[in-house]
Design a protein around this motif. Sequence first.
Motif, PDB file in Angstrom:
ATOM      1  N   UNK A  80     -48.837  33.369  16.652  1.00 23.44           N
ATOM      2  CA  UNK A  80     -49.178  31.979  16.779  1.00 23.44           C
ATOM      3  C   UNK A  80     -48.176  31.263  16.321  1.00 23.44           C
ATOM      4  N   UNK A  83     -46.504  30.395  19.553  1.00 31.30           N
ATOM      5  CA  UNK A  83     -47.258  29.546  20.578  1.00 31.30           C
ATOM      6  C   UNK A  83     -47.181  28.068  19.956  1.00 31.30           C
ATOM      7  N   UNK A  84     -47.178  27.860  18.849  1.00 30.75           N
ATOM      8  CA  UNK A  84     -46.818  26.560  18.337  1.00 30.75           C
ATOM      9  C   UNK A  84     -45.642  26.008  18.398  1.00 30.75           C
ATOM     10  N   UNK A  87     -44.980  24.856  22.046  1.00 29.91           N
ATOM     11  CA  UNK A  87     -45.788  23.448  22.280  1.00 29.91           C
ATOM     12  C   UNK A  87     -45.375  22.164  21.655  1.00 29.91           C
ATOM     13  N   UNK A  88     -45.156  22.450  20.085  1.00 29.96           N
ATOM     14  CA  UNK A  88     -44.614  21.099  19.535  1.00 29.96           C
ATOM     15  C   UNK A  88     -43.243  21.159  19.158  1.00 29.96           C
ATOM     16  N   UNK A  96     -48.142  19.332  13.369  1.00 32.15           N
ATOM     17  CA  UNK A  96     -48.882  19.901  14.409  1.00 32.15           C
ATOM     18  C   UNK A  96     -50.148  19.112  14.803  1.00 32.15           C
TER      19      UNK A  96
ATOM     20  N   UNK B 149     -54.865  25.801  19.441  1.00 33.61           N
ATOM     21  CA  UNK B 149     -53.813  26.589  18.723  1.00 33.61           C
ATOM     22  C   UNK B 149     -53.762  25.996  17.108  1.00 33.61           C
ATOM     23  N   UNK B 150     -54.034  24.434  17.223  1.00 36.68           N
ATOM     24  CA  UNK B 150     -54.384  23.842  15.978  1.00 36.68           C
ATOM     25  C   UNK B 150     -55.228  24.454  14.923  1.00 36.68           C
TER      26      UNK B 150
END
Lengths: 97, 472
Positions: A80, A83-84, A87-88, A96, B149-150
């Motif tokens: 996870x 993934x984060x 993206x960020x 986030x 995802x958040x």
Amino acid sequence: MNVPLTHLLTLAGGLFFIGIWCAVTRRNLIMVMLGIEIMLNAAALAFVGASLRWQQMEGQAVALFVLAIAAAEVSVGLALIICIYRRYRTLDPAKVQ
Amino acid sequence: MMWQQFTPELYHFAAALLFTALSMTRRVDNRRDYWVALSLAGGGLIVCLAAVRAEGLLFLNTYKVDLFAQLFKVLLSMGLFLVVALCSELNGVARRWHSEFYLLLFTCTLAMMLLVSSVHLISIYVSLELSSYSLYVLVALRRDAAMGTQAALRYFLIGIFSSAIMLFGLALLYAATGLTYLSDLVQVLPGVIDQPLVLVAVVLTLGGFFFKLALFPFHFWAPDVYVGAPNQLAAFIATASKVAAVAVLLRVVAATGGQETLLVDSLAALAIISMTVGNLAALVQKDFKRLLAYSSIAQAGYVLIGILCMSPEGADAAIFYALALLLMKFTCFLAVVKIAADGGNPSLDALAGLHRRSPLLALALMMAVFALAGIPPTIGFTAKLLVFSAAMHKGYLVLVLIAMFNVVISLYYYLLIVKAAYLTEPAVETPAPVLSLSARALTTALIIAIVVVGFYPNPLIVMARQASSSLF
């Protein structure tokens, strides 16, 4: 000579609060997960200590289960987090959004 | 033979394995996945119904198959079947992930079935974690990845935090008593429940279950996860996951056997805070799923009243309430899924003019909302009546009064939903939700179930009573 249960529980309780402190105050997802791992290990330590106190094997068995579950948790969590990060480009949970 | 008692779990394990294989095939075929999942879930429901009278102890007595567990397995497989039935247009999840979605749904149902049968500290912890891990990944599968995802991050962090707290509670419980079987604990705990170490241990242990039930103080994830998860998955979390949490809470709280203790007071305080926080926050919500999330925090508070009675009537009421929640919440989410055909999040305004676009769906939504609010003659009214009368038998008058007051507050936002669906005219004409013949049949069946069970609850109450007799 056996270590008394109260000493072990005090140590485990101390570790547990260090873990909570780490999980709640750090601004980095990896460190937050690390804090929660410390909490899990505090619980495992308390189980092992209690198993010594009651002269049973069950507490030791729980500690092994905790290790396996913690590993599963880290694998889900790191997936996870990757993934984060993709993206960020940050590991700060507050960013986030 | 031992394994025959384990058939429902084995069946769902095999189904999960089949989807593991399907997820590895190169061809992406969503219709195939859907029909396979639907028929497997239907078969699972039949297997669970066939095994409802099985009894026995498995795996060194850590796993108890009794009517209580088997009844909850039927509810869980029913929840799975209903949720899969909604997945014909699974637009909230990217096409290539559909078979993984079903794989994790079946794994999660399997884990929750293990959870309702667990009577040993390790088996409870392991199955609780397995069900949570499946859900973390499922939430992250949302096609709109930013949202998914958040929500998954928040769910994951609060989830592992509460499970670490629960594990420490289990460790303290073991340190204080030296016992790991619930059947042993139930004999020792009532005598020592007022010792500080034991009380702290039990309260920390319950934290993990409160997370599952989205109860204060572990409710923060619910609104974000309901909004962030694919609509079908939100339906699963609101129904099946809650049912499993009620079952395990009933078992563990019954094992403490405490009467008139500090534990009951603290549970009552949590129930009151939960319903008040949930109801007050729901008043101002504009997003339909977020509103449903706050409403389920409030409903969790009502269920907890039944559980904290620690009496046979309270347990019957909680079991009945779990069934009622399954039907009511599922019907609401059926409307969510059908209105948001593109897999997005509908706002309350999206309900405008629903009674003209789809009278059947509007009627189902109205019945479900009336049931959630506790208006007779629906299943929700009967469930609330059972819970409150069980609490009155124990003399918790103040608790029941506060709960009644909360019911009145909740009427406001439940009626807002009905107003949006029946009285508001849409600003722009939106296309009518498409209901296939089977979806119409399902919706009609749900409306009938909500009303008929409200009128004739007796068979189900009798069944709940038989199931709860093994607890006390």
